[in-house]
Design a protein around this motif. Structure first.
Motif, short mmCIF file in Angstrom:
data_model
loop_
_atom_site.label_atom_id
_atom_site.label_comp_id
_atom_site.label_asym_id
_atom_site.label_seq_id
_atom_site.Cartn_x
_atom_site.Cartn_y
_atom_site.Cartn_z
N ARG A 3 -58.11 37.90 -7.11
CA ARG A 3 -58.76 37.74 -9.09
C ARG A 3 -57.63 38.60 -10.06
NH1 ARG A 3 -65.21 39.46 -10.92
NH2 ARG A 3 -64.86 37.80 -13.07
N LYS A 4 -57.08 39.46 -9.81
CA LYS A 4 -56.09 40.73 -10.75
C LYS A 4 -55.08 39.27 -10.88
CE LYS A 4 -56.42 44.53 -10.85
NZ LYS A 4 -55.30 45.70 -10.74
N VAL A 5 -54.19 38.27 -10.21
CA VAL A 5 -53.15 37.86 -9.66
C VAL A 5 -53.45 36.86 -10.83
CG1 VAL A 5 -51.95 36.58 -8.59
CG2 VAL A 5 -52.60 38.45 -7.55
N MET A 6 -54.78 36.17 -10.09
CA MET A 6 -55.21 34.80 -11.64
C MET A 6 -55.48 34.99 -12.84
SD MET A 6 -55.41 32.12 -9.31
CE MET A 6 -56.12 31.08 -10.17
N ILE A 7 -55.93 35.82 -13.23
CA ILE A 7 -55.89 36.13 -14.33
C ILE A 7 -54.92 37.09 -14.94
CG2 ILE A 7 -57.00 37.89 -16.04
CD1 ILE A 7 -59.46 38.60 -14.53
N THR A 8 -54.27 37.19 -14.64
CA THR A 8 -52.03 37.79 -15.22
C THR A 8 -51.76 36.02 -15.35
OG1 THR A 8 -52.23 39.84 -14.35
CG2 THR A 8 -50.58 38.78 -15.20
N PHE A 9 -52.29 35.05 -13.87
CA PHE A 9 -51.23 34.11 -14.35
C PHE A 9 -51.33 33.01 -15.98
CE2 PHE A 9 -50.61 30.06 -12.54
CZ PHE A 9 -48.67 30.06 -12.33
N GLY A 10 -53.26 33.13 -15.74
CA GLY A 10 -53.68 32.76 -16.79
C GLY A 10 -52.96 33.73 -18.24
N MET A 11 -52.94 34.36 -18.13
CA MET A 11 -52.16 35.30 -19.89
C MET A 11 -51.15 34.84 -19.45
SD MET A 11 -51.84 38.52 -20.14
CE MET A 11 -50.40 39.21 -19.31
N ILE A 12 -50.11 34.84 -18.63
CA ILE A 12 -48.78 34.79 -18.67
C ILE A 12 -48.31 32.80 -19.21
CG2 ILE A 12 -46.77 34.33 -17.57
CD1 ILE A 12 -46.94 36.70 -16.28
N ILE A 13 -49.54 32.34 -18.55
CA ILE A 13 -48.98 30.47 -19.38
C ILE A 13 -49.55 29.99 -20.44
CG2 ILE A 13 -50.21 27.97 -18.24
CD1 ILE A 13 -48.26 29.69 -16.49
N GLY A 14 -50.43 30.65 -20.93
CA GLY A 14 -51.20 30.67 -21.92
C GLY A 14 -50.86 30.90 -23.41
N SER A 15 -50.17 32.24 -22.13
CA SER A 15 -49.36 32.75 -23.39
C SER A 15 -48.07 31.97 -23.78
CB SER A 15 -48.75 34.10 -23.35
OG SER A 15 -49.81 34.71 -23.13
N PHE A 16 -47.55 31.89 -23.39
CA PHE A 16 -46.22 30.92 -22.96
C PHE A 16 -46.35 29.48 -23.90
CE2 PHE A 16 -43.20 27.26 -21.63
CZ PHE A 16 -41.88 27.81 -22.19
N ALA A 17 -47.22 28.62 -23.27
CA ALA A 17 -47.47 27.37 -23.88
C ALA A 17 -48.21 27.56 -25.66
CB ALA A 17 -49.60 26.53 -23.19
N GLY A 18 -49.75 28.62 -25.78
CA GLY A 18 -49.98 28.77 -26.75
C GLY A 18 -48.63 29.15 -28.23
N GLY A 19 -47.28 29.96 -27.70
CA GLY A 19 -46.71 30.47 -28.04
C GLY A 19 -44.98 28.90 -28.17
N TYR A 20 -45.13 27.55 -27.44
CA TYR A 20 -44.32 27.03 -27.41
C TYR A 20 -44.53 25.78 -28.32
CZ TYR A 20 -41.37 23.70 -25.62
OH TYR A 20 -40.61 22.75 -25.29
#
Length: 54
Positions: A3-20
């Motif tokens: 679960r921790k890896v999935m949440i971290t992965f979601g944070m990274i992908i979401g941050s990238f997409a939201g900044g891009y």
């Protein structure tokens, strides 16, 4: 995956997409819109990953 890896992965992908996304819409790469979009995308990514791993 844990679960921790999935949440971290979601944070990274979401941050990238939201900044891009503001850059695609004409804002500068380093702007307030990109910073706010990155934060909002990260929070949204965490929330989605949390909901998927329930």
């Amino acid at each position: 995956m844990s679960r921790k890896v999935m949440i971290t992965f979601g944070m990274i992908i979401g941050s990238f997409a939201g900044g891009y996304l503001p850059g695609l819409l004409g804002a500068g790469g380093i702007s307030l819109a990109s910073l706010l979009g990155s934060g909002a995308g990260g929070i949204l990514g965490i929330w989605i990953a949390f909901q998927l791993t329930r």
